[in-house]
Design a protein around this motif. Structure first.
Motif, PDB file in Angstrom:
ATOM      1  N   THR A 250      -6.859  20.602  14.012  1.00 56.43           N
ATOM      2  CA  THR A 250      -7.023  20.730  15.469  1.00 56.43           C
ATOM      3  C   THR A 250      -6.867  19.394  16.184  1.00 56.43           C
ATOM      4  N   ARG A 251      -6.908  18.289  15.415  1.00 56.57           N
ATOM      5  CA  ARG A 251      -6.715  16.957  15.987  1.00 56.57           C
ATOM      6  C   ARG A 251      -5.649  16.247  15.166  1.00 56.57           C
ATOM      7  N   GLY A 252      -4.398  16.382  15.601  1.00 55.59           N
ATOM      8  CA  GLY A 252      -3.276  15.911  14.813  1.00 55.59           C
ATOM      9  C   GLY A 252      -3.228  14.412  14.594  1.00 55.59           C
ATOM     10  N   TRP A 253      -3.971  13.656  15.400  1.00 52.14           N
ATOM     11  CA  TRP A 253      -3.944  12.202  15.274  1.00 52.14           C
ATOM     12  C   TRP A 253      -4.933  11.689  14.233  1.00 52.14           C
ATOM     13  N   TRP A 254      -5.837  12.538  13.776  1.00 52.55           N
ATOM     14  CA  TRP A 254      -6.910  12.113  12.871  1.00 52.55           C
ATOM     15  C   TRP A 254      -6.404  12.239  11.433  1.00 52.55           C
ATOM     16  N   MET A 255      -6.176  11.086  10.759  1.00 52.27           N
ATOM     17  CA  MET A 255      -5.485  11.087   9.478  1.00 52.27           C
ATOM     18  C   MET A 255      -6.386  10.685   8.315  1.00 52.27           C
ATOM     19  N   LYS A 256      -5.902  10.982   7.107  1.00 45.62           N
ATOM     20  CA  LYS A 256      -6.611  10.608   5.878  1.00 45.62           C
ATOM     21  C   LYS A 256      -5.603  10.426   4.755  1.00 45.62           C
ATOM     22  N   VAL A 257      -6.022   9.717   3.720  1.00 51.12           N
ATOM     23  CA  VAL A 257      -5.206   9.647   2.506  1.00 51.12           C
ATOM     24  C   VAL A 257      -5.228  11.017   1.858  1.00 51.12           C
TER      25      VAL A 257
ATOM     26  N   LEU B 225      -6.808 -12.668   8.457  1.00 49.23           N
ATOM     27  CA  LEU B 225      -5.674 -12.372   9.328  1.00 49.23           C
ATOM     28  C   LEU B 225      -4.513 -11.928   8.458  1.00 49.23           C
ATOM     29  N   LEU B 226      -3.996 -10.734   8.733  1.00 51.56           N
ATOM     30  CA  LEU B 226      -2.903 -10.169   7.940  1.00 51.56           C
ATOM     31  C   LEU B 226      -1.647  -9.957   8.778  1.00 51.56           C
ATOM     32  N   ALA B 227      -0.499 -10.083   8.121  1.00 53.48           N
ATOM     33  CA  ALA B 227       0.754  -9.562   8.653  1.00 53.48           C
ATOM     34  C   ALA B 227       0.982  -8.214   7.981  1.00 53.48           C
ATOM     35  N   LEU B 228       1.233  -7.187   8.769  1.00 53.11           N
ATOM     36  CA  LEU B 228       1.410  -5.828   8.256  1.00 53.11           C
ATOM     37  C   LEU B 228       2.795  -5.312   8.630  1.00 53.11           C
ATOM     38  N   THR B 229       3.514  -4.807   7.643  1.00 54.09           N
ATOM     39  CA  THR B 229       4.845  -4.256   7.888  1.00 54.09           C
ATOM     40  C   THR B 229       4.883  -2.804   7.433  1.00 54.09           C
ATOM     41  N   PRO B 230       4.849  -1.860   8.362  1.00 49.38           N
ATOM     42  CA  PRO B 230       4.928  -0.456   7.965  1.00 49.38           C
ATOM     43  C   PRO B 230       6.359  -0.084   7.577  1.00 49.38           C
ATOM     44  N   LEU B 231       6.538   0.448   6.383  1.00 43.93           N
ATOM     45  CA  LEU B 231       7.859   0.881   5.928  1.00 43.93           C
ATOM     46  C   LEU B 231       8.120   2.325   6.325  1.00 43.93           C
ATOM     47  N   THR B 232       7.069   3.016   6.709  1.00 47.32           N
ATOM     48  CA  THR B 232       7.171   4.373   7.255  1.00 47.32           C
ATOM     49  C   THR B 232       6.412   4.366   8.582  1.00 47.32           C
ATOM     50  N   GLY B 233       6.518   5.441   9.332  1.00 42.13           N
ATOM     51  CA  GLY B 233       5.931   5.452  10.670  1.00 42.13           C
ATOM     52  C   GLY B 233       4.960   6.587  10.906  1.00 42.13           C
ATOM     53  N   ARG B 234       3.954   6.700  10.069  1.00 41.19           N
ATOM     54  CA  ARG B 234       2.976   7.785  10.208  1.00 41.19           C
ATOM     55  C   ARG B 234       1.919   7.439  11.256  1.00 41.19           C
ATOM     56  N   THR B 235       1.324   8.464  11.817  1.00 36.58           N
ATOM     57  CA  THR B 235       0.244   8.281  12.785  1.00 36.58           C
ATOM     58  C   THR B 235      -0.908   7.492  12.163  1.00 36.58           C
ATOM     59  N   HIS B 236      -1.366   6.440  12.852  1.00 35.21           N
ATOM     60  CA  HIS B 236      -2.501   5.617  12.422  1.00 35.21           C
ATOM     61  C   HIS B 236      -2.315   5.037  11.024  1.00 35.21           C
TER      62      HIS B 236
ATOM     63  N   ILE C 157       0.869  -1.180   0.000  1.00 35.45           N
ATOM     64  CA  ILE C 157       0.000   0.000   0.000  1.00 35.45           C
ATOM     65  C   ILE C 157       0.903   1.226   0.000  1.00 35.45           C
ATOM     66  N   ASP C 158       0.774   2.057  -1.017  1.00 33.16           N
ATOM     67  CA  ASP C 158       1.610   3.252  -1.157  1.00 33.16           C
ATOM     68  C   ASP C 158       0.683   4.455  -1.304  1.00 33.16           C
ATOM     69  N   LEU C 159       0.224   4.959  -0.169  1.00 37.86           N
ATOM     70  CA  LEU C 159      -0.718   6.074  -0.150  1.00 37.86           C
ATOM     71  C   LEU C 159      -0.234   7.139   0.832  1.00 37.86           C
ATOM     72  N   PRO C 160       0.011   8.356   0.376  1.00 36.21           N
ATOM     73  CA  PRO C 160       0.457   9.420   1.290  1.00 36.21           C
ATOM     74  C   PRO C 160      -0.649   9.786   2.281  1.00 36.21           C
ATOM     75  N   LEU C 161      -0.244  10.167   3.471  1.00 37.90           N
ATOM     76  CA  LEU C 161      -1.197  10.489   4.533  1.00 37.90           C
ATOM     77  C   LEU C 161      -0.995  11.907   5.042  1.00 37.90           C
ATOM     78  N   GLY C 162      -2.116  12.548   5.382  1.00 38.84           N
ATOM     79  CA  GLY C 162      -2.089  13.885   5.964  1.00 38.84           C
ATOM     80  C   GLY C 162      -3.156  13.999   7.031  1.00 38.84           C
ATOM     81  N   ARG C 163      -3.129  15.085   7.744  1.00 39.54           N
ATOM     82  CA  ARG C 163      -4.105  15.301   8.805  1.00 39.54           C
ATOM     83  C   ARG C 163      -5.477  15.602   8.222  1.00 39.54           C
ATOM     84  N   ARG C 164      -6.486  14.988   8.802  1.00 37.15           N
ATOM     85  CA  ARG C 164      -7.858  15.264   8.385  1.00 37.15           C
ATOM     86  C   ARG C 164      -8.349  16.584   8.979  1.00 37.15           C
ATOM     87  N   ASP C 165      -7.885  16.877  10.186  1.00 40.33           N
ATOM     88  CA  ASP C 165      -8.317  18.073  10.911  1.00 40.33           C
ATOM     89  C   ASP C 165      -7.115  18.626  11.663  1.00 40.33           C
TER      90      ASP C 165
END
Length: 234
Positions: free
Chosen positions: A124-131, A153-164, A114-122
């Motif tokens: 005022t709430r830095g933990w709330w993310m969106k594509v 059941l999945l094995a997930l390996t994050p290659l980056t460390g973004r919130t959520h 999965i290669d999708l950039p992430l940014g803040r949805r809001d």
């Protein structure tokens, strides 16, 4: 300010110690416990770290974070220099992390990226993310471990460390994590996400430190209810 209560006793916390050396500790974080004090206070794991000094003058500190409802490997630095070193390894993406998760539905292949950039949805709430095409680069590898009638059941390996990151990526691909109240369907069952393995190249000319957190009984119970009892986690 009142001291935040500890959710674990000294014996309970020590029973969750998975690894210890002169620089770091790895503990098996229980699900449903915040790692640090929030703006409204409340019980948190950090409040118990004074029991993990093991002779050092100061308590260890968080080298990274796990969500309140995520269980598994949590890395602590035992002093300032250790935290600096660990922080750099996390920032450079040199620490290998493997999560296991029960998701709703099923991916269309046996594995993928999965290669999708992430940014803040809001803002005022830095933990709330969106594509977000204008967001930070974010990548997650996934692999099917077991299949049930309506869950996987999945094995997930994050290659980056973004919130959520794992939660948003899975939801965006159409297989949200079971029990996710923010990006998925929520429901009575808690978030089914476990930080199973971590690999830390902490020392030069030595093999990376590899630590594995046992699969919680609550996770196994959820697997059974989803028709995947006895699933392999290799």
């Amino acid at each position: 300010m009142d001291e935040a209560p500890s959710p674990l006793s000294e014996a309970e916390l020590n029973a969750r110690l998975l690894y210890r050396d002169g620089l770091m500790l790895v503990i098996d974080k229980p699900a449903g416990v915040a790692v640090h004090r929030g703006p409204k206070g409340g019980a948190n794991l950090e409040a118990a770290f004074h029991w993990l000094r093991f002779g050092l003058p100061r308590s260890p500190a968080l080298a990274h974070r796990l969500d309140r409802d995520t269980s598994g490997c949590l890395v602590l630095g035992r002093h300032h220099k250790a935290l600096e070193k660990l922080g750099l390894l996390f920032k450079q993406g040199k620490i290998g992390k493997t999560y296991v998760s029960i998701v709703n539905g099923r991916p269309g292949a046996e594995e993928g990226l999965i290669d999708l950039p992430l940014g803040r949805r809001d803002e005022t709430r830095g933990w709330w993310m969106k594509v977000d095409p204008a967001g930070q680069s974010s990548q997650t590898r996934w692999r099917i471990l077991a299949k049930g009638p309506a869950h996987t059941l999945l094995a997930l390996t994050p290659l980056t460390g973004r919130t959520h990151q794992l939660r948003v990526h899975c939801a965006a691909m159409g297989f949200s994590i079971l029990g996710d109240p923010i990006y998925g369907e929520g429901g009575a069952i808690p978030l089914q996400l476990h930080a199973q393995k971590i690999e830390i190249p902490l020392y030069k000319n030595k093999d990376a430190v590899r630590v594995e957190a046992p699969i919680p009984e609550s996770f196994r119970a959820a697997l059974e209810s989803c028709g995947m009892a006895g699933a392999e986690f290799g």
